[in-house]
Design a protein around this motif. Sequence first.
Motif, short mmCIF file in Angstrom:
data_model
loop_
_atom_site.label_atom_id
_atom_site.label_comp_id
_atom_site.label_asym_id
_atom_site.label_seq_id
_atom_site.Cartn_x
_atom_site.Cartn_y
_atom_site.Cartn_z
N SER A 80 0.41 -0.97 0.06
CA SER A 80 0.08 -0.42 0.28
C SER A 80 1.07 1.72 -0.37
O SER A 80 0.41 2.09 -0.84
CB SER A 80 -0.89 -0.35 0.85
OG SER A 80 -0.25 -0.28 2.55
N THR A 81 2.36 1.16 0.57
CA THR A 81 2.92 2.22 0.36
C THR A 81 3.51 3.01 -0.89
O THR A 81 3.88 4.25 -1.13
CB THR A 81 4.38 1.98 1.49
OG1 THR A 81 3.72 1.86 2.72
CG2 THR A 81 4.98 3.10 1.85
N VAL A 82 3.78 1.49 -1.28
CA VAL A 82 3.97 1.94 -3.04
C VAL A 82 2.75 3.01 -3.14
O VAL A 82 3.19 3.80 -4.15
CB VAL A 82 4.79 0.69 -4.37
CG1 VAL A 82 4.74 1.16 -4.80
CG2 VAL A 82 5.79 0.02 -3.25
N ILE A 83 2.01 1.91 -3.48
CA ILE A 83 0.49 2.73 -4.29
C ILE A 83 -0.06 4.24 -3.86
O ILE A 83 0.31 5.27 -4.48
CB ILE A 83 -1.20 1.92 -3.70
CG1 ILE A 83 -0.82 0.70 -4.48
CG2 ILE A 83 -2.45 2.93 -4.51
CD1 ILE A 83 -1.03 0.85 -6.42
N ASP A 84 -0.11 4.75 -2.39
CA ASP A 84 0.19 5.95 -1.76
C ASP A 84 0.92 6.80 -2.26
O ASP A 84 0.55 8.06 -2.20
CB ASP A 84 -0.29 5.37 -0.35
CG ASP A 84 -1.30 4.44 -0.20
OD1 ASP A 84 -2.84 4.92 -0.86
OD2 ASP A 84 -1.49 4.60 1.86
N GLU A 85 2.33 6.25 -1.59
CA GLU A 85 3.15 7.60 -2.34
C GLU A 85 3.98 7.46 -3.60
O GLU A 85 4.54 8.25 -3.64
CB GLU A 85 4.33 7.34 -1.03
CG GLU A 85 4.06 7.24 0.77
CD GLU A 85 3.21 8.38 0.80
OE1 GLU A 85 4.52 9.47 -0.10
OE2 GLU A 85 2.09 7.76 2.20
N ILE A 86 3.86 6.67 -3.89
CA ILE A 86 4.64 6.25 -5.47
C ILE A 86 3.41 6.59 -6.49
O ILE A 86 3.78 7.60 -7.64
CB ILE A 86 5.72 5.13 -5.82
CG1 ILE A 86 6.59 5.14 -4.34
CG2 ILE A 86 6.46 5.59 -6.63
CD1 ILE A 86 7.40 5.87 -4.31
N THR A 87 2.79 5.36 -6.99
CA THR A 87 1.75 5.08 -7.69
C THR A 87 1.17 6.38 -7.93
O THR A 87 0.66 7.04 -9.27
CB THR A 87 1.27 3.84 -7.97
OG1 THR A 87 1.63 2.78 -7.14
CG2 THR A 87 0.76 3.31 -9.46
N LEU A 88 0.53 6.73 -7.18
CA LEU A 88 -0.66 7.08 -7.01
C LEU A 88 -0.61 9.36 -7.24
O LEU A 88 -0.70 10.00 -8.63
CB LEU A 88 -1.63 7.34 -6.00
CG LEU A 88 -2.27 8.62 -5.69
CD1 LEU A 88 -3.51 8.73 -7.54
CD2 LEU A 88 -3.63 8.56 -5.15
N PRO A 89 0.46 9.53 -6.75
CA PRO A 89 2.03 10.75 -7.08
C PRO A 89 1.85 10.73 -8.77
O PRO A 89 2.06 12.11 -9.23
CB PRO A 89 2.39 10.79 -6.32
CG PRO A 89 2.23 10.36 -4.78
CD PRO A 89 1.38 9.33 -5.69
N ASN A 90 2.23 9.90 -8.70
CA ASN A 90 2.86 9.39 -10.41
C ASN A 90 1.67 9.81 -11.38
O ASN A 90 1.64 10.51 -12.49
CB ASN A 90 3.69 7.95 -10.51
CG ASN A 90 5.04 8.19 -11.24
OD1 ASN A 90 5.76 9.58 -11.59
ND2 ASN A 90 6.15 7.47 -10.93
N VAL A 91 0.53 9.24 -11.35
CA VAL A 91 -0.26 9.86 -12.24
C VAL A 91 -0.42 10.65 -12.27
O VAL A 91 -0.59 11.45 -13.37
CB VAL A 91 -1.11 8.70 -12.25
CG1 VAL A 91 -2.60 8.81 -12.78
CG2 VAL A 91 -1.28 6.94 -12.07
N VAL A 92 -0.82 10.98 -11.06
CA VAL A 92 -1.03 12.73 -11.46
C VAL A 92 -0.42 13.85 -11.72
O VAL A 92 -0.23 14.89 -12.65
CB VAL A 92 -1.13 13.06 -10.06
CG1 VAL A 92 -1.45 15.29 -9.04
CG2 VAL A 92 -2.48 12.15 -8.75
N ALA A 93 1.09 13.68 -11.20
CA ALA A 93 1.94 14.33 -12.30
C ALA A 93 2.63 14.00 -13.69
O ALA A 93 2.20 15.16 -14.43
CB ALA A 93 3.56 13.61 -11.19
N ASN A 94 2.10 12.83 -14.27
CA ASN A 94 1.70 12.61 -15.08
C ASN A 94 1.43 12.74 -16.40
O ASN A 94 0.96 12.75 -17.42
CB ASN A 94 3.00 11.36 -15.92
CG ASN A 94 4.62 10.99 -15.22
OD1 ASN A 94 5.59 12.02 -16.16
ND2 ASN A 94 4.64 10.33 -13.46
#
Length: 221
Positions: A80-94
């Motif tokens: 869940s840490t990966v989803i919350d801290e990496i994946t989701l912000p990455n989708v928003v950023a890109n």
Amino acid sequence: MFGEGIVSKSVSSHSDLIPGVYEGGLKIWECTFDLMDYFSEAEIEFTNKTVLDLGCGAGLLGIAALQGKAARVHFQDYNSTVIDEITLPNVVANCTSEGRRMGSGKDRKASKPPSKRPRKAEGSSDVLNRCRFFSGEWSQVSQLLLNSNKPCLKYDIILTSETIYNPDYYSALHDTLAQLLDRNGRVYLASKVHYFGVGGGVYLFEKFIEERNRGSFSSEA
Ligand SMILES: C[S@@+](CC[C@H](N)C(=O)[O-])C[C@H]1O[C@@H](n2cnc3c(N)ncnc32)[C@H](O)[C@@H]1O
């Protein structure tokens, strides 16, 4: 934040993989880039497709599908840490206009305009309406996905990179792919030939799939 403690566990164990605890999603693995190159070379079409990025980590494959106008993209990672801290912000950023603005420096005191005109991006709510994010172990997640996709929605495309390193997970991975893939769907799987120290790899997984299916799956190298 970082409730699973996987950053400190990964650092203290000097390992990118701690089976059953941290499965490697905090870094971007090489085959993701190979698969993205393949998407371009083979002109893989995502338009209007329903796509799953399985074992997504940073989510680059799903982001490529989103940018390719997929109708829906679902992201899954063990942690869940990966989803919350990496994946989701990455989708928003890109993929969102807000993220692109920040990336291009428009909100900073940057002087130079970006050299390339950014691709048209959507507002974050529009993009996020096309996405869903899941964390957990494959056998549980596949049930969750099947139950939450109403009416029962299967995936046209499942993207998965560097997820066949551990033979202990093959059964769960196989069943997840079999349960979630549409009859006419395709899995794009990128992997190293062999994972030294863990034991999995392309040939072992192919053999496993063939034995379990006896011809109902077709695979291309
Ligand atoms: C080595 S990482 C690869 C991450 C990303 N796809 C990449 O290429 O950068 C393997 C990913 O598979 C997922 N994974 C591995 N074993 C899993 C399991 N048993 N259940 C659920 N997810 C698993 C983890 O979420 C992890 O992010």
